[in-house]
Design an enzyme around this catalytic site. Structure first.
Site, PDB file in Angstrom:
ATOM      1  N   TYR A 160       1.018  29.840  -1.600  1.00  0.00           N
ATOM      2  CA  TYR A 160       0.810  28.764  -2.577  1.00  0.00           C
ATOM      3  C   TYR A 160       2.137  28.177  -3.022  1.00  0.00           C
ATOM      4  O   TYR A 160       2.270  26.967  -3.196  1.00  0.00           O
ATOM      5  CB  TYR A 160       0.031  29.270  -3.797  1.00  0.00           C
ATOM      6  N   PHE A 167       4.837  -4.339   0.425  1.00  0.00           N
ATOM      7  CA  PHE A 167       3.849  -3.625   1.224  1.00  0.00           C
ATOM      8  C   PHE A 167       2.640  -3.345   0.334  1.00  0.00           C
ATOM      9  O   PHE A 167       2.788  -3.058  -0.851  1.00  0.00           O
ATOM     10  CB  PHE A 167       4.395  -2.341   1.851  1.00  0.00           C
ATOM     11  N   THR A 168       1.464  -3.389   0.954  1.00  0.00           N
ATOM     12  CA  THR A 168       0.201  -3.378   0.195  1.00  0.00           C
ATOM     13  C   THR A 168       0.063  -2.206  -0.786  1.00  0.00           C
ATOM     14  O   THR A 168      -0.101  -2.409  -1.989  1.00  0.00           O
ATOM     15  CB  THR A 168      -0.978  -3.367   1.177  1.00  0.00           C
ATOM     16  N   ASP A 207      11.987   2.243   0.922  1.00  0.00           N
ATOM     17  CA  ASP A 207      10.755   2.608   1.606  1.00  0.00           C
ATOM     18  C   ASP A 207      11.230   2.905   3.020  1.00  0.00           C
ATOM     19  O   ASP A 207      11.454   1.999   3.829  1.00  0.00           O
ATOM     20  CB  ASP A 207       9.735   1.477   1.578  1.00  0.00           C
ATOM     21  N   LYS A 234       4.516   7.751  10.042  1.00  0.00           N
ATOM     22  CA  LYS A 234       5.088   6.774  10.982  1.00  0.00           C
ATOM     23  C   LYS A 234       6.263   7.435  11.694  1.00  0.00           C
ATOM     24  O   LYS A 234       6.083   8.225  12.608  1.00  0.00           O
ATOM     25  CB  LYS A 234       5.528   5.503  10.241  1.00  0.00           C
ATOM     26  N   ARG A 263      -2.926  -9.103   8.934  1.00  0.00           N
ATOM     27  CA  ARG A 263      -1.827  -9.017   7.963  1.00  0.00           C
ATOM     28  C   ARG A 263      -1.554 -10.434   7.472  1.00  0.00           C
ATOM     29  O   ARG A 263      -0.596 -11.079   7.865  1.00  0.00           O
ATOM     30  CB  ARG A 263      -0.555  -8.425   8.575  1.00  0.00           C
ATOM     31  N   PHE A 287      -8.386  -5.472   1.991  1.00  0.00           N
ATOM     32  CA  PHE A 287      -8.429  -5.530   3.449  1.00  0.00           C
ATOM     33  C   PHE A 287      -9.058  -4.281   4.067  1.00  0.00           C
ATOM     34  O   PHE A 287      -9.597  -4.335   5.161  1.00  0.00           O
ATOM     35  CB  PHE A 287      -7.019  -5.738   4.015  1.00  0.00           C
TER      36      PHE A 287
HETATM   37  N1  PM9 Z   1       1.299   1.653   6.408  1.00  0.00           N
HETATM   38  C1  PM9 Z   1       0.209   0.658   8.212  1.00  0.00           C
HETATM   39  O1  PM9 Z   1      -0.768   0.627   8.975  1.00  0.00           O
HETATM   40  C2  PM9 Z   1      -1.021   2.436   6.884  1.00  0.00           C
HETATM   41  C3  PM9 Z   1      -1.984   2.037   5.913  1.00  0.00           C
HETATM   42  S1  PM9 Z   1      -1.970   0.492   5.142  1.00  0.00           S
HETATM   43  C4  PM9 Z   1      -2.716  -0.525   6.217  1.00  0.00           C
HETATM   44  O2  PM9 Z   1       1.202  -0.063   8.351  1.00  0.00           O
HETATM   45  C5  PM9 Z   1       4.973   1.117   4.459  1.00  0.00           C
HETATM   46  C6  PM9 Z   1       6.028   0.169   4.924  1.00  0.00           C
HETATM   47  C7  PM9 Z   1       3.839   1.346   5.194  1.00  0.00           C
HETATM   48  C8  PM9 Z   1       2.833   2.245   4.707  1.00  0.00           C
HETATM   49  C9  PM9 Z   1       1.632   2.441   5.400  1.00  0.00           C
HETATM   50  C10 PM9 Z   1       3.081   2.898   3.481  1.00  0.00           C
HETATM   51  C11 PM9 Z   1       2.096   3.862   2.921  1.00  0.00           C
HETATM   52  C12 PM9 Z   1       4.223   2.630   2.798  1.00  0.00           C
HETATM   53  N2  PM9 Z   1       5.140   1.745   3.283  1.00  0.00           N
HETATM   54  O3  PM9 Z   1      -0.152   5.237   4.568  1.00  0.00           O
HETATM   55  O4  PM9 Z   1       0.315   6.221   2.364  1.00  0.00           O
HETATM   56  O5  PM9 Z   1       3.708   0.714   6.353  1.00  0.00           O
HETATM   57  O6  PM9 Z   1       1.340   7.222   4.375  1.00  0.00           O
HETATM   58  O7  PM9 Z   1       2.106   5.057   3.602  1.00  0.00           O
HETATM   59  C13 PM9 Z   1       0.199   1.597   7.112  1.00  0.00           C
HETATM   60  P1  PM9 Z   1       0.820   5.982   3.736  1.00  0.00           P
END
Ligand code: PM9
Length: 480
Positions: free
Chosen positions: A86, A138-139, A229, A272, A396, A463
């Site tokens: 844990y 970013f979204t 980021d 990523k 997008r 989206f």
């Molecule tokens: N990006 C992408 O497909 C996954 C979900 S949103 C459609 O591009 C950036 C630059 C990203 C991102 C996720 C996140 C969030 C933060 N910054 O999906 O929570 O491209 O691990 O990361 C997506 P998490």
């Protein structure tokens, strides 16, 4: 100084090198082609939203590069070394040691994925009516910043909003825009600068080292911290190596360390560049922020030494972080994106130029000039590509941009794009050929693609789950 080079010749160079995947395939996952009728049924059931398709109905899945990487044999072996205690798991300490070495940040809080880290950072630093300058948005990150009461202010260079502009570092911060904002609202109203490397929504565009240095100087003058980021930071480092004067001889690993040295910390979606299927972290050099973060991570993610991840997931991420800075891997990864993009350029398909690090972005406005932005061209184009070929892509554009929280009106982004996102180490160049052919064929019939309208619109991050219907009957998207 940024090298003023001819981007076309760089891309051509990329094409001329005979490149093969820098790996052997040890395990395979069958994928199947469906019929056009099956896909038409599937997209209708999914409300013309590619997010809502079942993955088994997809032939080549370019929805996202997030969590879709193929892990290496070393990462799978690392999964067996999970210490699932844990607290105080040895995998946590390995992850911290790796982040210190590769990124150079001292304190690390694992999170279940990137947005877990964004949530913590925004909650700790942003106060109501603060401004968060950023090289495009970013979204999910913007949603967390707005939730904390902040307002996003775009400080990216103008070229980033023009799909055809051939600037090698379209992710760069416009220093005048940033300084004007600081002078207008005062540095006290700016908790931090968000700095994306690369910039996903601009087309996977990098930021140059020169711009990072100058941005740091400017922010230091006003006492404003910088949080990266860093989701696609290794790809940004590789593009610096390839495009910035004087960087060709440096290993990506070294460039990345220098990039990160201009910030105070980062949020990371490990899904990523870190080459894992789940995971992320918040990293910082600020001890006080770290201590406050350990308090709230326990509320939302888990104990500070696992933050929502299993020990094995942290171990796989630690191994992935070292693999992500391998020069040969990156040359192939970014080269494969260029390979697809160049085929589309050669066939006259409008895409965002120059080709970015993780995806090829179709310019839906130019692809479907008969549609207005209110007719959701990128959403329609993604749906049509799926029906015609079984290739899944992502909108997008206006749908992703959402509504202004104050006025409730649609935001109208200049970029209206469809993203063909390449998962890491998953598809071969032959798959890229199939995708290129599908897009080129669709481009010939573009005028038959109808617009879409919302039939269901969720309030947040619409989206993901919105549903649509075509504005008219058509061969490509079927009856209204
Ligand atoms: N990006 C992408 O497909 C996954 C979900 S949103 C459609 O591009 C950036 C630059 C990203 C991102 C996720 C996140 C969030 C933060 N910054 O999906 O929570 O491209 O691990 O990361 C997506 P998490």
């Amino acid at each position: 100084m940024i090298a003023l080079f001819n981007l076309t010749s760089l891309e051509v160079q990329c094409m001329e090198q005979i490149r093969a995947e820098p790996y052997r395939i040890k395990m395979v996952e069958p994928i199947k082609q469906t019929t056009r009728e099956e896909r038409l049924r599937a997209i209708r059931e999914a409300g013309y939203n590619t997010f809502l398709l079942k993955s088994e109905d997809v032939y080549i899945d370019l929805l996202t590069d997030s969590g879709t990487s193929a892990m290496s044999d070393r990462q799978w072996a690392a999964m067996m070394l999970g210490d699932e205690a844990y607290s105080g798991s040895r995998n946590f300490y390995h992850l911290v040691e790796t982040v210190r070495e590769i990124y150079g940040f001292r304190y690390v809080i694992p999170t279940h994925q990137g947005r877990g880290a964004e949530h913590i950072l925004a909650t700790l630093l942003i106060k109501p009516r603060d401004y968060v300058p950023w090289n495009m948005y970013f979204t999910t990150t913007r949603a967390h910043q707005e939730r904390a009461g902040g307002q996003f202010v775009d400080v990216i260079i103008d070229e980033a909003h023009d799909p055809a502009a051939e600037h090698p570092f379209k992710g760069n911060v416009d220093l005048d825009k940033l300084e004007n904002l600081i002078k207008k609202v005062g540095p006290d109203k700016i908790p931090y600068l968000s700095l994306a490397v690369t910039v996903n929504m601009a087309g996977g565009q990098p930021v140059s080292l020169e711009n990072l240095r100058k941005t740091r100087e400017l922010c230091s003058r006003y006492g404003i911290p910088i949080y990266f980021d860093a989701t696609r930071c290794a790809e940004n480092a590789y593009l610096i190596q390839q495009r910035e004067e004087g960087q060709r001889h440096r290993p990506v690993r070294e460039i990345l360390r220098e990039m990160m040295s201009y910030g105070d910390g980062c949020t990371m979606s490990g899904k990523k560049d870190c080459l894992v299927n789940i995971g992320g972290f918040l990293a910082t050099n600020d001890r006080e922020l770290y201590e406050r973060a350990t308090e709230i991570v326990t509320l939302f993610e888990g104990f500070p030494t696992y933050g929502g991840l299993a020990g094995r997931d942290m171990e796989a991420m630690a191994v992935g972080i070292r693999e992500m800075v391998d020069d040969a891997y990156l040359a192939h990864r970014v080269g494969q994106v260029a390979y697809l993009g160049q085929q589309l350029i050669d066939a006259g398909v409008p895409i965002v130029r120059p080709i970015g690090g993780h995806a090829v972005f179709l310019d839906a406005r130019a692809f479907l000039p008969h549609l207005s932005q209110d007719q959701l061209p990128a959403q329609a184009l993604a749906a049509a590509l799926y029906v015609e070929s079984g290739v899944r892509a992502m909108e997008r554009g206006i749908v992703s941009a959402g509504r202004d929280p104050k006025t409730g009106d649609h935001r109208y982004p200049k970029l209206e794009l469809v993203r063909l996102t390449i998962p890491r180490r998953v598809y071969t160049d032959r798959h890229m050929d199939v995708v290129a052919q599908a897009v080129v064929n669709l481009h010939r019939e573009a005028e038959d693609i109808p617009g879409l309208e919302f039939v269901y619109e969720p309030a947040t991050l619409r989206f993901f789950t919105a549903r649509f219907r075509p504005l008219r009957d058509s061969r490509i998207l079927g009856p209204r």
